[in-house]
Design a protein around this motif. Structure first.
Motif, PDB file in Angstrom:
ATOM      1  N   UNK A 116      -1.926 -18.178  -1.545  1.00 40.55           N
ATOM      2  CA  UNK A 116      -3.040 -17.780  -0.680  1.00 40.55           C
ATOM      3  C   UNK A 116      -2.548 -17.460   0.729  1.00 40.55           C
ATOM      4  N   UNK A 117      -1.664 -18.293   1.256  1.00 38.27           N
ATOM      5  CA  UNK A 117      -1.131 -18.021   2.585  1.00 38.27           C
ATOM      6  C   UNK A 117      -0.283 -16.750   2.586  1.00 38.27           C
ATOM      7  N   UNK A 118       0.481 -16.549   1.517  1.00 33.17           N
ATOM      8  CA  UNK A 118       1.278 -15.326   1.434  1.00 33.17           C
ATOM      9  C   UNK A 118       0.388 -14.089   1.402  1.00 33.17           C
ATOM     10  N   UNK A 119      -0.766 -14.183   0.698  1.00 36.38           N
ATOM     11  CA  UNK A 119      -1.693 -13.050   0.650  1.00 36.38           C
ATOM     12  C   UNK A 119      -2.284 -12.773   2.024  1.00 36.38           C
ATOM     13  N   UNK A 120      -2.560 -13.835   2.794  1.00 33.17           N
ATOM     14  CA  UNK A 120      -3.107 -13.645   4.144  1.00 33.17           C
ATOM     15  C   UNK A 120      -2.087 -12.947   5.050  1.00 33.17           C
ATOM     16  N   UNK A 121      -0.823 -13.366   4.981  1.00 33.80           N
ATOM     17  CA  UNK A 121       0.204 -12.708   5.791  1.00 33.80           C
ATOM     18  C   UNK A 121       0.428 -11.272   5.326  1.00 33.80           C
ATOM     19  N   UNK A 122       0.280 -11.038   4.014  1.00 31.11           N
ATOM     20  CA  UNK A 122       0.416  -9.676   3.499  1.00 31.11           C
ATOM     21  C   UNK A 122      -0.673  -8.768   4.064  1.00 31.11           C
ATOM     22  N   UNK A 123      -1.878  -9.312   4.260  1.00 29.43           N
ATOM     23  CA  UNK A 123      -2.952  -8.526   4.879  1.00 29.43           C
ATOM     24  C   UNK A 123      -2.595  -8.160   6.319  1.00 29.43           C
ATOM     25  N   UNK A 124      -1.945  -9.073   7.019  1.00 26.75           N
ATOM     26  CA  UNK A 124      -1.481  -8.749   8.374  1.00 26.75           C
ATOM     27  C   UNK A 124      -0.427  -7.649   8.353  1.00 26.75           C
ATOM     28  N   UNK A 125       0.447  -7.677   7.361  1.00 29.46           N
ATOM     29  CA  UNK A 125       1.463  -6.623   7.246  1.00 29.46           C
ATOM     30  C   UNK A 125       0.812  -5.269   6.983  1.00 29.46           C
ATOM     31  N   UNK A 126      -0.242  -5.262   6.149  1.00 28.79           N
ATOM     32  CA  UNK A 126      -0.936  -4.006   5.883  1.00 28.79           C
ATOM     33  C   UNK A 126      -1.605  -3.466   7.135  1.00 28.79           C
ATOM     34  N   UNK A 127      -2.139  -4.343   8.000  1.00 30.46           N
ATOM     35  CA  UNK A 127      -2.733  -3.885   9.260  1.00 30.46           C
ATOM     36  C   UNK A 127      -1.668  -3.387  10.231  1.00 30.46           C
ATOM     37  N   UNK A 128      -0.503  -4.060  10.235  1.00 27.09           N
ATOM     38  CA  UNK A 128       0.557  -3.656  11.165  1.00 27.09           C
ATOM     39  C   UNK A 128       1.181  -2.328  10.766  1.00 27.09           C
ATOM     40  N   UNK A 129       1.413  -2.134   9.481  1.00 28.63           N
ATOM     41  CA  UNK A 129       2.046  -0.886   9.020  1.00 28.63           C
ATOM     42  C   UNK A 129       1.558  -0.622   7.599  1.00 28.63           C
ATOM     43  N   UNK A 130       0.539   0.213   7.497  1.00 33.30           N
ATOM     44  CA  UNK A 130      -0.055   0.488   6.186  1.00 33.30           C
ATOM     45  C   UNK A 130       0.877   1.293   5.295  1.00 33.30           C
ATOM     46  N   UNK A 131       1.917   1.909   5.865  1.00 36.55           N
ATOM     47  CA  UNK A 131       2.848   2.726   5.088  1.00 36.55           C
ATOM     48  C   UNK A 131       4.208   2.070   4.949  1.00 36.55           C
ATOM     49  N   UNK A 132       4.267   0.783   5.131  1.00 36.97           N
ATOM     50  CA  UNK A 132       5.558   0.105   5.019  1.00 36.97           C
ATOM     51  C   UNK A 132       6.081   0.232   3.591  1.00 36.97           C
ATOM     52  N   UNK A 133       7.385   0.539   3.407  1.00 38.59           N
ATOM     53  CA  UNK A 133       7.887   0.773   2.038  1.00 38.59           C
ATOM     54  C   UNK A 133       7.836  -0.446   1.134  1.00 38.59           C
ATOM     55  N   UNK A 134       7.821  -1.661   1.676  1.00 38.70           N
ATOM     56  CA  UNK A 134       7.812  -2.860   0.837  1.00 38.70           C
ATOM     57  C   UNK A 134       6.411  -3.411   0.609  1.00 38.70           C
ATOM     58  N   UNK A 135       5.401  -2.764   1.143  1.00 37.89           N
ATOM     59  CA  UNK A 135       4.048  -3.299   1.031  1.00 37.89           C
ATOM     60  C   UNK A 135       3.586  -3.333  -0.421  1.00 37.89           C
ATOM     61  N   UNK A 136       3.779  -2.247  -1.158  1.00 40.84           N
ATOM     62  CA  UNK A 136       3.329  -2.203  -2.552  1.00 40.84           C
ATOM     63  C   UNK A 136       4.096  -3.202  -3.417  1.00 40.84           C
ATOM     64  N   UNK A 137       5.423  -3.301  -3.215  1.00 40.15           N
ATOM     65  CA  UNK A 137       6.220  -4.222  -4.024  1.00 40.15           C
ATOM     66  C   UNK A 137       5.835  -5.677  -3.754  1.00 40.15           C
ATOM     67  N   UNK A 138       5.587  -6.023  -2.497  1.00 39.10           N
ATOM     68  CA  UNK A 138       5.196  -7.397  -2.183  1.00 39.10           C
ATOM     69  C   UNK A 138       3.827  -7.725  -2.755  1.00 39.10           C
ATOM     70  N   UNK A 139       2.921  -6.742  -2.757  1.00 34.41           N
ATOM     71  CA  UNK A 139       1.599  -6.974  -3.346  1.00 34.41           C
ATOM     72  C   UNK A 139       1.718  -7.303  -4.833  1.00 34.41           C
ATOM     73  N   UNK A 140       2.549  -6.527  -5.533  1.00 33.83           N
ATOM     74  CA  UNK A 140       2.761  -6.784  -6.970  1.00 33.83           C
ATOM     75  C   UNK A 140       3.431  -8.133  -7.181  1.00 33.83           C
ATOM     76  N   UNK A 141       4.411  -8.478  -6.345  1.00 32.77           N
ATOM     77  CA  UNK A 141       5.124  -9.747  -6.521  1.00 32.77           C
ATOM     78  C   UNK A 141       4.199 -10.946  -6.331  1.00 32.77           C
ATOM     79  N   UNK A 142       3.287 -10.874  -5.371  1.00 35.02           N
ATOM     80  CA  UNK A 142       2.376 -12.006  -5.138  1.00 35.02           C
ATOM     81  C   UNK A 142       1.410 -12.153  -6.293  1.00 35.02           C
ATOM     82  N   UNK A 143       0.847 -11.048  -6.765  1.00 30.24           N
ATOM     83  CA  UNK A 143      -0.061 -11.125  -7.918  1.00 30.24           C
ATOM     84  C   UNK A 143       0.681 -11.630  -9.158  1.00 30.24           C
ATOM     85  N   UNK A 144       1.903 -11.147  -9.356  1.00 32.25           N
ATOM     86  CA  UNK A 144       2.678 -11.587 -10.508  1.00 32.25           C
ATOM     87  C   UNK A 144       3.056 -13.062 -10.386  1.00 32.25           C
TER      88      UNK A 144
END
Length: 729
Positions: free
Chosen positions: A82-110
């Protein structure tokens, strides 16, 4: 005045700077990069053309995203999704086009899904559903090969399951003990008897010969074992439709293709070479369809579930990281030189002629050119000044050239070290066709110390090292035809193979160059007289000595992690059907020979007999498997040797044992049993993880014996219920 103007200009520029830059800089000093980025974003929205704001925004975004990614990785490792998902939301706000954003989203769900699956797998293992736990572990490892929890679960499953255990989810009816006695009986009759006694449904393919004859005598086997024996002897195969239904079909290639379910699995390799794994899978598992992708290092296999399970275990046994070793090399060149020069240096020439005088009347040399003989009275003899030179010189020097490189090398790979210099060698080519032209090219010659090492890490942490060392030095320069330049090089080399323990230091020395040279210069003949010769000349003694010493120390960084025995000893079916069900029987099973009478036979789960007169005491024989592996199963065999029916309860430690077939409404640690006269029963218990390394006791309580007419008798238990559970290896 000029300095004052410069200072004033700096102050004015600072005053003109955007205040958002100073605010963002202050926030950055306290590592509040997300807040600094918001400040710069707001300022840039108001002044989109300011280059300073744009550059500061880029720097702040890089710092903010880097720190957010570090936080996400730490939270993932701790399982705080849950905390990792919250920080991931901050990363999406900081840089919505970051190259690792999609991979980190999949890793947290997995990761969340894997955690839930792992909990279900552990529960299944605790309840004795080994196949379900194994399927969950394999599913997690297919997506995350290095998942520590899934690897531990797979290891526990391998220890809990016997080597020759059948694969597939079998229902409890398949584990009922049966006795088969058929001689030359029709195949249909055998399966009808099995169906009536075990409540298993059999469906036959249209090409199965129902009139085929079967002769089989089996005692003390489970229905699953009996079914596999009958099918293998009749060239038949089966397909489980559900927990109580089986499809029987001929074991031919055409029917296999028609009835066998195939699975396609994509396997990603981390360390192994995909081409070598492809060759191994084709040779060992004989897979139907296989495709590799060298770019992604993946393997796609299509075959039956049994073959795919074998392929997965084969890959797990070879997809291991290669060993690595750190080589600490220390090279020293010890050089000493000593030069001694002693003697008298006599003049080499004597001049005789008319001296030349300067304006002051001083002799400055000899008159050159023509001299008249009538002036011979003025001839004088002269020698160079000084006339005699005494040489007394001695020099000595010591040099120690030290190199201490540290090289990290992968197993069986080569590493090279060169310490020295490159000498240029020019080569000229002359072209005489048409107009003459000269072309020059340059190549470089390595001199100094060259070291080649090739380590091989052994399983016992010893390191075998192939060493090749060459020491070269420049002797002199040689001029060739056409003004080309070459060099005369002196070399010393050695090659050897060492076997060193981890951390052991080996010294290689003895590459010595010893040069002893003597030169003499003086009056010919007299300068060679022993001892007195130094009065008529100068003798120079030169002695140079160099020695190269090599110290090498291997330190194993990572050795080969040998997989568990469950991955190195695999039940792989038969040559015709890799990964298929095994036809081996348990040790307790017996194969007998029936009477020589006519056809027919019987199947039963007990041995009924007419009860005799009620005895004074009923005997119940208890037989328990004396030793089982950790996580294995224990068979509790009960045999009623009396003519009375016996009822009671089987007692065991519920925290360490659990029944393979739970009974509804049964108390924990108690299993109700009921045996008919002369009847037998086998209760299967599974050892839980806490039972590893323990000595347990299985007992009987509440026993009572009664006859058809209401008569009763006490019950005597014959046998012991002690068993030993092996520790986890």
């Amino acid at each position: 005045m000029k300095q004052l103007l410069v200072l004033l200009s700096v102050v004015l520029l600072a005053a003109c700077a955007n205040p958002a830059l100073r605010q963002a800089e202050d926030l950055g000093r306290t590592n509040q990069w997300p807040a600094a980025l918001r400040v710069l974003d707001d300022a840039l929205a108001k002044e989109p053309g300011d280059p300073q704001l744009r550059a500061a925004q880029v720097r702040a975004r890089e710092q903010a995203t880097a720190r957010l990614i570090l936080q996400i990785e730490a939270l993932r490792g701790a399982g705080r999704w849950d905390e990792a998902q919250a920080v991931l939301s901050q990363l999406a706000l900081a840089d919505a086009r970051h190259p690792r954003l999609a991979a980190l989203t999949v890793d947290i769900e997995r990761g969340r899904r894997h955690e839930a699956q792992l909990a279900a797998g552990r529960t299944a293992l605790k309840e004795g559903r080994i196949e379900r736990a194994d399927a969950i572990a394999r599913e997690i490892l297919a997506e995350a090969p290095q998942h520590p929890g899934a690897r531990l679960l797979a290891s526990q499953v391998g220890q809990a399951r016997p080597l020759e255990m059948a694969v597939g989810e079998l229902g409890p009816n398949f584990q009922k003990p049966v006795t088969l006695e058929f001689r030359d009986a029709p195949l249909r009759q055998v399966f009808e008897a099995l169906s009536r006694s075990s409540a298993i449904n059999f469906v036959f393919d249209k090409d199965v010969r129902a009139d085929a004859r079967v002769t089989v005598f089996l005692r003390g086997v489970t229905l699953d074992e009996a079914l596999r024996v009958v099918l293998s002897t009749q060239q038949l195969d089966r397909k489980l439709l559900n927990e109580s239904s089986v499809l029987v079909f001929p074991n031919t290639p055409a029917k296999q293709r028609e009835h066998q379910e195939l699975i396609t699995r994509t396997l990603y390799l981390t360390n192994a070479d995909v081409k070598q794994v492809q060759a191994m899978v084709r040779t060992i598992a004989k897979v139907r369809d296989i495709h590799i992708d060298e770019r992604l290092n993946l393997l796609i296999v299509r075959d039956t579930p049994e073959v795919l399970r074998l392929v997965e275990k084969l890959i797990a046994s070879v997809d291991l990281p290669e060993p690595e070793v750190m080589l600490e090399v220390e090279v020293m060149e010890l050089a000493t030189d000593q030069v001694d020069a002693l003697g008298l240096q006599w003049p080499e020439t004597i001049n005789y002629g008319l001296p030349a005088l300067d304006s002051l009347g001083q002799v400055v040399g000899q008159v050159s050119g023509q001299v008249f003989l009538n002036e011979r009275r003025g001839f004088r003899a002269s020698i160079a000044n000084p006339a005699l030179v005494a040489t007394l010189r001695g020099t000595a020097g010591n040099s120690n050239i030290l190199a201490n490189p540290k090289i990290r090398v992968r197993n069986r790979d080569k590493a090279k070290v060169h310490i020295g210099q490159k000498l240029p060698v020019f080569t000229t080519t002359t072209n005489f066709t048409g107009s003459t032209s000269v072309a020059a090219s340059v190549s470089y010659l390595d001199i100094g110390l060259k070291l080649d090492v090739e380590p091989t890490v052994q399983l016992d942490n010893d390191v075998v090292i192939k060493i090749g060392m060459e020491v070269s030095n420049l002797i002199r320069q040689v001029t060739g035809p056409g003004g080309t330049t070459a060099y005369e090089i002196g070399t010393r080399n050695t090659a050897t193979v060492l076997r060193l323990a981890d951390g052991e230091t080996q010294v290689l020395a003895g590459l010595i160059n010893d040069e002893d040279r003597k030169t003499a210069a003086g009056i010919p003949g007299l300068s060679r007289i022993p001892l007195l010769g130094r009065l008529f000349g100068t003798q120079t003694d030169t002695r140079n000595k160099t020695e190269v010493v090599l110290l090498i120390t291997p330190r194993v960084v990572r050795n080969l992690a040998v997989p568990d025995a469950s991955l190195t000893r695999l039940a792989s079916g038969t040559d015709a059907s890799p990964g298929a069900f095994s036809s081996l029987l348990r040790r307790e099973a017996r194969v007998g020979v029936g009477p020589s009478g006519g056809g027919g036979g019987s199947v039963s789960t007990a041995a009924p007999a007419a009860p005799p007169a009620a005895p004074a005491e009923a005997t119940l024989k208890l037989d328990v498997t004396p030793q089982i592996p950790a996580g294995g199963t224990v068979s509790v065999a009960l045999k009623n040797e009396s003519g009375l029916a016996i009822k009671g309860e089987l007692e065991y430690d519920a925290s360490r044992l659990t029944p393979a077939q739970p009974v509804a409404n049964a108390a924990a640690g108690r299993y109700p049993v009921e045996l008919p006269p002369r009847g037998e029963r086998v209760v299967v218990l599974r050892a839980l993880p806490p039972a590893a390394g323990q000595v347990l006791n299985v007992g009987l309580s509440g026993l009572s014996a009664s006859g058809l007419n209401g008569e009763s008798a006490p019950v005597r238990v014959d046998g012991t219920g002690l068993l030993t559970v092996e520790a986890v290896k």
